[in-house]
Design a protein around this motif. Structure first.
Motif, PDB file in Angstrom:
ATOM      1  N   CYS A  31      -7.243  -0.760  -2.264  1.00 41.08           N
ATOM      2  CA  CYS A  31      -7.073  -0.786  -3.720  1.00 41.08           C
ATOM      3  C   CYS A  31      -7.626  -2.072  -4.343  1.00 41.08           C
ATOM      4  O   CYS A  31      -7.720  -2.180  -5.565  1.00 41.08           O
ATOM      5  CB  CYS A  31      -5.604  -0.622  -4.078  1.00 41.08           C
ATOM      6  N   PRO A  54      -0.608  -5.931  -1.889  1.00 39.89           N
ATOM      7  CA  PRO A  54       0.594  -5.133  -2.045  1.00 39.89           C
ATOM      8  C   PRO A  54       1.740  -6.000  -2.557  1.00 39.89           C
ATOM      9  O   PRO A  54       1.835  -7.176  -2.205  1.00 39.89           O
ATOM     10  CB  PRO A  54       0.880  -4.608  -0.640  1.00 39.89           C
ATOM     11  N   SER A  77       4.975  -1.637  -3.790  1.00 38.79           N
ATOM     12  CA  SER A  77       3.904  -1.010  -3.011  1.00 38.79           C
ATOM     13  C   SER A  77       4.430  -0.292  -1.775  1.00 38.79           C
ATOM     14  O   SER A  77       5.286  -0.810  -1.056  1.00 38.79           O
ATOM     15  CB  SER A  77       2.891  -2.066  -2.553  1.00 38.79           C
ATOM     16  N   VAL A  86       7.484  -5.801   0.060  1.00 34.72           N
ATOM     17  CA  VAL A  86       6.892  -4.524  -0.327  1.00 34.72           C
ATOM     18  C   VAL A  86       7.987  -3.457  -0.299  1.00 34.72           C
ATOM     19  O   VAL A  86       9.059  -3.678   0.248  1.00 34.72           O
ATOM     20  CB  VAL A  86       5.729  -4.110   0.609  1.00 34.72           C
TER      21      VAL A  86
END
Length: 68
Positions: free
Chosen positions: A16, A20, A24, A44
């Motif tokens: 992406c 993260p 995420s 995360v």
């Protein structure tokens, strides 16, 4: 995706293009060129380690999972 290095905190290692974060859901795929090493504490929501993949957490570092 581990395409650049094994450093978790390098945005170029993530499909992406961003690191993260707390919301995420991280997926570590099978067959990545490099698997990530977490060198600084991070949080995360979840991590899904696919068969044969790995994440290494450096000494004295905390990887917190906040999901579910």
């Amino acid at each position: 995706n581990g395409s650049v290095s094994n450093v978790w905190s390098d945005p170029a290692n993530w499909s992406c293009g961003t690191l993260p974060g707390i919301n995420s859901d991280v997926i570590i795929p099978t067959g990545a060129p490099r698997y990530q090493v977490v060198f600084s504490s991070t949080e995360v929501r979840s991590i899904d380690l696919k068969t044969g993949s790995s994440v290494t957490i450096a000494s004295s570092v905390l990887l917190k999972l906040n999901g579910q």
